[in-house]
Design a protein around this motif. Sequence first.
Motif, PDB file in Angstrom:
ATOM      1  N   TRP A  19       0.823  -1.206   0.000  1.00 54.03           N
ATOM      2  CA  TRP A  19       0.000   0.000   0.000  1.00 54.03           C
ATOM      3  C   TRP A  19       0.859   1.258   0.000  1.00 54.03           C
ATOM      4  O   TRP A  19       0.566   2.226  -0.698  1.00 54.03           O
ATOM      5  N   LEU A  20       1.934   1.240   0.793  1.00 58.62           N
ATOM      6  CA  LEU A  20       2.813   2.405   0.861  1.00 58.62           C
ATOM      7  C   LEU A  20       3.476   2.658  -0.481  1.00 58.62           C
ATOM      8  O   LEU A  20       3.554   3.805  -0.951  1.00 58.62           O
ATOM      9  N   ALA A  21       3.968   1.586  -1.119  1.00 60.36           N
ATOM     10  CA  ALA A  21       4.596   1.734  -2.430  1.00 60.36           C
ATOM     11  C   ALA A  21       3.582   2.226  -3.461  1.00 60.36           C
ATOM     12  O   ALA A  21       3.893   3.082  -4.301  1.00 60.36           O
ATOM     13  N   LEU A  22       2.379   1.694  -3.393  1.00 63.63           N
ATOM     14  CA  LEU A  22       1.336   2.100  -4.330  1.00 63.63           C
ATOM     15  C   LEU A  22       0.959   3.563  -4.131  1.00 63.63           C
ATOM     16  O   LEU A  22       0.839   4.329  -5.104  1.00 63.63           O
ATOM     17  N   ALA A  23       0.784   3.968  -2.881  1.00 61.43           N
ATOM     18  CA  ALA A  23       0.434   5.363  -2.596  1.00 61.43           C
ATOM     19  C   ALA A  23       1.524   6.308  -3.086  1.00 61.43           C
ATOM     20  O   ALA A  23       1.237   7.368  -3.667  1.00 61.43           O
ATOM     21  N   SER A  24       2.783   5.918  -2.877  1.00 55.35           N
ATOM     22  CA  SER A  24       3.901   6.763  -3.316  1.00 55.35           C
ATOM     23  C   SER A  24       3.963   6.843  -4.831  1.00 55.35           C
ATOM     24  O   SER A  24       4.169   7.921  -5.404  1.00 55.35           O
ATOM     25  N   GLY A  25       3.790   5.696  -5.489  1.00 59.24           N
ATOM     26  CA  GLY A  25       3.861   5.678  -6.947  1.00 59.24           C
ATOM     27  C   GLY A  25       2.748   6.477  -7.597  1.00 59.24           C
ATOM     28  O   GLY A  25       2.978   7.237  -8.552  1.00 59.24           O
ATOM     29  N   VAL A  26       1.522   6.331  -7.093  1.00 62.72           N
ATOM     30  CA  VAL A  26       0.402   7.078  -7.659  1.00 62.72           C
ATOM     31  C   VAL A  26       0.591   8.577  -7.436  1.00 62.72           C
ATOM     32  O   VAL A  26       0.335   9.391  -8.335  1.00 62.72           O
ATOM     33  N   LEU A  27       1.053   8.963  -6.256  1.00 57.77           N
ATOM     34  CA  LEU A  27       1.273  10.375  -5.967  1.00 57.77           C
ATOM     35  C   LEU A  27       2.343  10.951  -6.890  1.00 57.77           C
ATOM     36  O   LEU A  27       2.190  12.065  -7.420  1.00 57.77           O
ATOM     37  N   ALA A  28       3.429  10.195  -7.099  1.00 61.62           N
ATOM     38  CA  ALA A  28       4.493  10.649  -7.996  1.00 61.62           C
ATOM     39  C   ALA A  28       3.981  10.787  -9.427  1.00 61.62           C
ATOM     40  O   ALA A  28       4.335  11.733 -10.143  1.00 61.62           O
ATOM     41  N   LEU A  29       3.139   9.847  -9.862  1.00 64.47           N
ATOM     42  CA  LEU A  29       2.587   9.905 -11.214  1.00 64.47           C
ATOM     43  C   LEU A  29       1.684  11.122 -11.387  1.00 64.47           C
ATOM     44  O   LEU A  29       1.756  11.821 -12.414  1.00 64.47           O
ATOM     45  N   ILE A  30       0.850  11.408 -10.393  1.00 67.47           N
ATOM     46  CA  ILE A  30      -0.039  12.571 -10.473  1.00 67.47           C
ATOM     47  C   ILE A  30       0.774  13.863 -10.488  1.00 67.47           C
ATOM     48  O   ILE A  30       0.491  14.791 -11.252  1.00 67.47           O
ATOM     49  N   LEU A  31       1.809  13.938  -9.646  1.00 65.91           N
ATOM     50  CA  LEU A  31       2.652  15.138  -9.627  1.00 65.91           C
ATOM     51  C   LEU A  31       3.361  15.319 -10.959  1.00 65.91           C
ATOM     52  O   LEU A  31       3.432  16.439 -11.487  1.00 65.91           O
ATOM     53  N   SER A  32       3.884  14.226 -11.519  1.00 68.71           N
ATOM     54  CA  SER A  32       4.565  14.313 -12.813  1.00 68.71           C
ATOM     55  C   SER A  32       3.621  14.806 -13.898  1.00 68.71           C
ATOM     56  O   SER A  32       3.984  15.654 -14.725  1.00 68.71           O
ATOM     57  N   THR A  33       2.394  14.300 -13.881  1.00 65.53           N
ATOM     58  CA  THR A  33       1.397  14.743 -14.857  1.00 65.53           C
ATOM     59  C   THR A  33       1.072  16.224 -14.666  1.00 65.53           C
ATOM     60  O   THR A  33       0.978  16.988 -15.638  1.00 65.53           O
ATOM     61  N   GLY A  34       0.892  16.632 -13.415  1.00 56.33           N
ATOM     62  CA  GLY A  34       0.603  18.031 -13.141  1.00 56.33           C
ATOM     63  C   GLY A  34       1.736  18.953 -13.556  1.00 56.33           C
ATOM     64  O   GLY A  34       1.500  20.037 -14.109  1.00 56.33           O
ATOM     65  N   ARG A  35       2.967  18.528 -13.318  1.00 58.94           N
ATOM     66  CA  ARG A  35       4.112  19.343 -13.720  1.00 58.94           C
ATOM     67  C   ARG A  35       4.164  19.492 -15.233  1.00 58.94           C
ATOM     68  O   ARG A  35       4.429  20.582 -15.762  1.00 58.94           O
ATOM     69  N   SER A  36       3.921  18.396 -15.952  1.00 56.17           N
ATOM     70  CA  SER A  36       3.959  18.442 -17.410  1.00 56.17           C
ATOM     71  C   SER A  36       2.873  19.371 -17.958  1.00 56.17           C
ATOM     72  O   SER A  36       3.135  20.231 -18.809  1.00 56.17           O
TER      73      SER A  36
END
Length: 466
Positions: A19-36
Amino acid sequence: MPDLVAELWSAEGLDSLSWLALASGVLALILSTGRSLGRRLKLPLWGIPEALLAGVLGLLIAPDGLLPLLPVHLMELWEGLPLVLLTLVFGSLMIGKPLPQWRGVWRPVGGQVSLALVLGFGQYVVAGLAVLLVLQPLLGFSPVMACLIEVAFEGGHGSAAAMGPSYAALGFEGGKDLGLAMATVGLLSSTLVGGLVVVLARQKGWLLSQTSPAPEDPGPSTAAAGPVTNQPLWAAWPVNLALVGVAVLIGSGLLQLLRLGTDAIGGGVAAVGASMPVFPLAIIGSLLVRWFLERQGLTHWASPAVQSEIGTLAADLLITSATACLNLALLGSNWLPLTVLAAAGLGWNLAIILLLAPKLLPADWFERAVIEFGQATGVAASGLLLLRMADPEDRSDALPAFSLKQLLLQPFLAGGVVTVVAPLAVVGWGLPAWTAFCLVVVLLAGGGGLLLAQLGRNSGASLPQP
């Protein structure tokens, strides 16, 4: 669709680490999308963090969003991130920056400190008056609501999210979400309203560039910067992360010592120690780490670029997760108090920088004031953006003065000790007493700043050069 998503994200098949890895990965993906998307929309040019857009994207796919794709348990993990991430931001704050020479600094920087104190404590005053005169008697809101302007405008999303548990423990259950909403209003206002103020300054002839010639180019700097290494940037990350970790550990140790001392005293002092989070003390750890590196000649270990990226990444993840976890229903039902407080805070900040700052600060008063307005309403990045608009050729001493002021006051205001103590004082002393105390601080800081300004004009003091 929601039933299918719930089945796919069921907790039975995932352990805590997954769950921790999943939460971190999804958050990183959303941030990357937002930055782009933010770069394509040129949001940085308007002073709007790309992480705020990422947070809105997360809000859209949250369990209560328009497209509920994320599981509830993942959102619960995100809700615990702000305190951790804010601690990393504070822990990395000073490691990559040279410590200033303190001799001769106070008088030229005193006006900047006075202005910041008036802005910060004045936000408690206007919020206290708004709650005492309007929100509490007419709408029955908690007196702790008087802390929201400072925690949201001065401290931002990180402080608002980190203080949520303290507000809840004092009976102000919606404090976190209301604080995050206020922080978003402040962030947008700092850029949009601040930009209009810069335009007004150009029309009024307040800018230093309109009253003094451009400085001569001093040529390349020959100041010693310590040993230079050809180490690639990626290889510097482990060492710099370790330095931040040491700063956080020092802050944790100081917090334990503080709690031992306050527990021995007991009473309300013990309550302050028990409620104190680690992030205000992490900046002290950051300073001690930097001091040690300079004393030992090891400053090349601390990469300013990597330390800045650590702090930026942690802040972006914080804003993204905090915004994605907003309680929209609560905000919708509390739009009136949010509007009252936001208008009071914004009006106070504008009045101080336009009316008091010219008397407190030297010739480059507007450049120094507008960077304070950006920071005291939104975030430091907003202040820097406004400074670039007002002083594109870097003629003023606003940036070094602001940096030294941040070093002096960061442990106290904007998420520091005062921010933590304020709700306890409101409950313990009563809101009228806390508001009166803050008013006294405003008067003393303003009066002291005016006196320093007069002494500075008589002596011709200027900011010491590094």
